[in-house]
Design an enzyme around this catalytic site. Structure first.
Site: not given
Ligand code: GLA
Length: 674
Positions: A122, A160-161, A319, A327, A367, A369
């Protein structure tokens, strides 16, 4: 701020009330439509009132250039809206779809070594790519045009992030953008050559075109170039955010815009103090490193830093994980009660809402799991029950919304100092920037003392105690601010490897630590870093590792000297009376006991009152409202119950606290103080 007017519980339709947001990322495109009905039903059952939708939906929303398919999203949003569930709507630009990277492979990021990072994960885009920017902004515009009037729209969520996987890109596009950024910053090459110290190793540039990003080199790379490249990279990602934000402000005025920050242990890439100036609401993602049984201490520090980034205002936890993540090397599950404890740590430190990644655990993909509020096994699970309990507690304490946590103690923190202090060819690789602030923060927390984490250039005059841990890079402004605070009566503690260089990573000459030498009344002639497993003993019984130095007193008094190690008899801890305050110095990395002991002395010297008397592992924080109300948060991480001095009503248990509040092992309390 993020509260939604919603029914407090099903069947309670006549009593709408404000709530602290509770919910998480919702990825309906991973599921058939039948599941969407169940999603909404269960969201209502759990009390979910804010979901983040569309973060990774680009490939489903724009299936070919300019070919937009919004019907499915219309359907999802309509269901949520009808159910009264608020939406944090993503602009869907986080991850470019395969058609875009196939059409324009030049947008793919390139590593320092020259490796192209291909699609299939991604966020495969170069932050400086004009092609990415153009397509992302176009999608953002479509989203805003279509959904600006959505009744359930509470918040816009850009990307996102940003920078999570692609913060540093070394491709030719980045190189050109870096040169543009440098031209703007320095004007001409002479200034660039001066600032980068290119007289060293024949690095002098005679044309901007010769300037490259810090790709893999033969020897130690130019440190100021490294530092500037980090600044540039943070700015480039921020510019992507701003480009989308401006579209949203134009087409969807009045709806706040955010992007989720990553203020947590290893998140070094973005200068979030700078980013916070551009968002309407600071939102943060925080994940525990589950391997660490005391990970809650890191959470506490990160949450206080997030509040600092938010300039003290309430923020949103965008989040965290309702259970194990996917991870880490070993994805340890949350222990019973930990979900509530973690959430209340965030709330006690300024969060006005708790959201999770993610609503429903994925059935496929990388993701699968990773925990969801709704696990694979469904609602007859501990995760579900604990999530429902968390919603209950958030409702019980909803009156705290908008209140703030503020304290008399500050720790200074700066991403630029983090970047610069961990560059190559320094006296010791054991100096890790986040290490010392965390140890000090923990000592304060264990002593029941509330602390703010703020930028070094902040006005510090409101603080009684200011801690300056390993703040290697210091601007003149920051040095002045600390002096003003101390002269005005504050107690300050500076630790080793602080105040060493200016913002260009040039040594402040004349003896270390140049920026603070006079304030501290000391002069350091030579650093004496320790061997990997070496420890030094101090004359007062304290123990240090990592660092020692050859320190002379030039006005300060010695509080402890080294007994052994490379500088026996030399002062290791000093104090200097300045104006109405005092400036202390610690020239080694104190272990936990010594840190606790030093912090106790500093707290006493500064006259700071603990929020409550507690034992280690029991956290107390306080939030204040403008109207004088206050709430004491107690989070008990230990295996034994605890009595904490408090008077008022514990909103969690509903019991009054007449002098003490009793908090069970692993429990939490939030006392509305009398
Ligand atoms: C990050 C991402 C999410 C997801 C989480 C998993 O925070 O923003 O999309 O991948 O990690 O912990």
């Amino acid at each position: 701020m993020f509260s939604t007017t919603a029914q407090r519980s099903r069947g309670d339709a006549d009593s709408p009330s404000r709530r602290l947001a509770f919910g998480g990322d919702y990825n309906p495109e991973q599921w058939p439509r039948e599941v969407w009905d169940e999603d909404v039903r269960l969201m209502l059952e759990a009390g979910v009132d804010l979901v983040t939708v569309g973060v990774f939906s680009w490939a489903h929303l724009e299936v070919a250039p300019g070919d937009y398919r919004f019907d499915w999203l219309d359907d999802v949003l309509d269901r949520l809206t009808r159910a009264g569930i608020g939406v944090d709507l993503a602009t869907a630009t986080a991850s470019p779809p395969p058609w875009l990277t196939s059409l324009h492979p030049e947008i793919l990021p390139v590593t320092r070594e020259g490796t192209v990072l291909w699609p299939g994960g991604r966020q495969a885009f170069c932050p400086s790519s004009p092609v990415y920017r153009e397509h992302a902004v176009a999608l953002c515009r479509k989203m805003a045009e279509r959904y600006a009037g959505l009744d359930s729209l509470r918040l816009w969520h850009v990307g996102n992030e940003l920078g999570c996987h692609n913060a540093l890109c070394f491709c030719d596009t980045s190189a050109a953008a870096f040169r543009g950024w440098l031209r703007e910053r320095y004007g001409d090459l002479d200034e660039l050559n001066r600032v980068w110290g290119t007289a060293f190793w024949s690095q002098r540039y005679t044309d901007f075109e010769q300037v490259l990003p810090p790709r893999q080199v033969t020897a130690v790379p130019n440190p100021t170039r490294e530092l500037d490249f980090r600044r540039f990279s943070s700015d480039e990602l921020l510019a992507n955010y701003v480009a989308e934000r401006d579209v949203l402000r134009e087409l969807s005025p009045g709806v706040p815009v955010t992007t989720n920050f990553m203020v947590m242990q290893n998140s070094k890439e973005m200068d979030y103090f700078r980013w916070a100036e551009e968002v309407d609401v600071v939102s943060n993602d925080h994940y525990l490193m589950a391997e660490d049984p005391e990970g809650y201490t890191e959470l506490a520090f990160s949450a206080d830093l997030t509040r600092g980034v938010a300039r003290g205002r309430p923020w949103l936890l965008m989040e965290t994980s309702p259970g194990a993540v996917n991870w880490q090397p070993r994805n340890i599950a949350r222990r019973p009660g930990e979900l509530l404890r973690s959430a209340m740590q965030h709330v006690g430190r300024g969060a006005d809402g708790i959201l999770f990644f993610q609503w429903r655990a994925s059935a496929a993909g990388a993701e699968k799991f990773h925990a969801g509020l709704l696990p694979h096994a469904g609602t007859d699970t501990r995760t579900w029950r604990e999530s429902v309990e968390l919603r209950r507690v958030l409702d019980a304490v909803a009156e705290i919304e908008g209140s703030v946590a503020r304290n008399r103690v500050a720790i200074l923190f700066d991403w630029h100092a983090w970047w610069a202090s961990e560059l190559d060819s320094h006296p010791s690789t054991d100096v890790r920037y986040r290490d010392v602030p965390k140890v000090l923060h923990r000592s304060l927390t264990d002593a029941g003392v509330g602390v703010d984490v703020v930028h070094p250039d902040s006005d510090l005059t409101g603080y009684d105690l200011v801690l300056v841990p390993t703040l290697y890079t210091v601007t003149d402004t920051a040095a002045d601010r600390l002096r003003e605070a101390v002269e005005g009566g504050a107690t300050a503690l500076v630790t080793y490897f602080s105040g060493i260089v200016d913002e260009h990573d040039h040594i402040r000459l004349g003896g270390y630590p140049g920026a603070y030498r006079d304030l501290l009344g000391i002069r350091v002639g030579e650093f004496l870093p320790l061997r990997a497993d070496e420890a030094v003993e101090l004359s007062n019984g304290w123990r240090g590792t990592v660092w020692a130095e050859d320190l002379q007193l030039t006005g300060a008094e010695s509080l402890a000297t080294y007994v052994d190690g490379p500088a026996p008899g030399v002062p290791a801890v000093t104090r200097h009376a300045v104006g109405r305050g005092s400036a202390w110095y610690a020239a080694t990395r104190l272990d936990r006991d010594a840190s606790d002991a030093l912090v106790a002395r500093l707290v006493e010297a500064s006259g700071v009152e603990p929020l409550a008397g507690v034992r280690p592992g029991v956290e107390v924080t306080r939030r204040h409202a403008d109207d004088g109300r206050s709430w004491l948060f107690v989070v008990n991480h230990t295996d034994a119950g605890v009595d904490v001095e408090a008077r008022g009503l514990d909103l969690v248990s509903g019991r009054s606290a007449d002098g003490v509040v009793t908090v069970d092992a692993g429990g939490v309390a939030v006392v509305r103080e009398a």
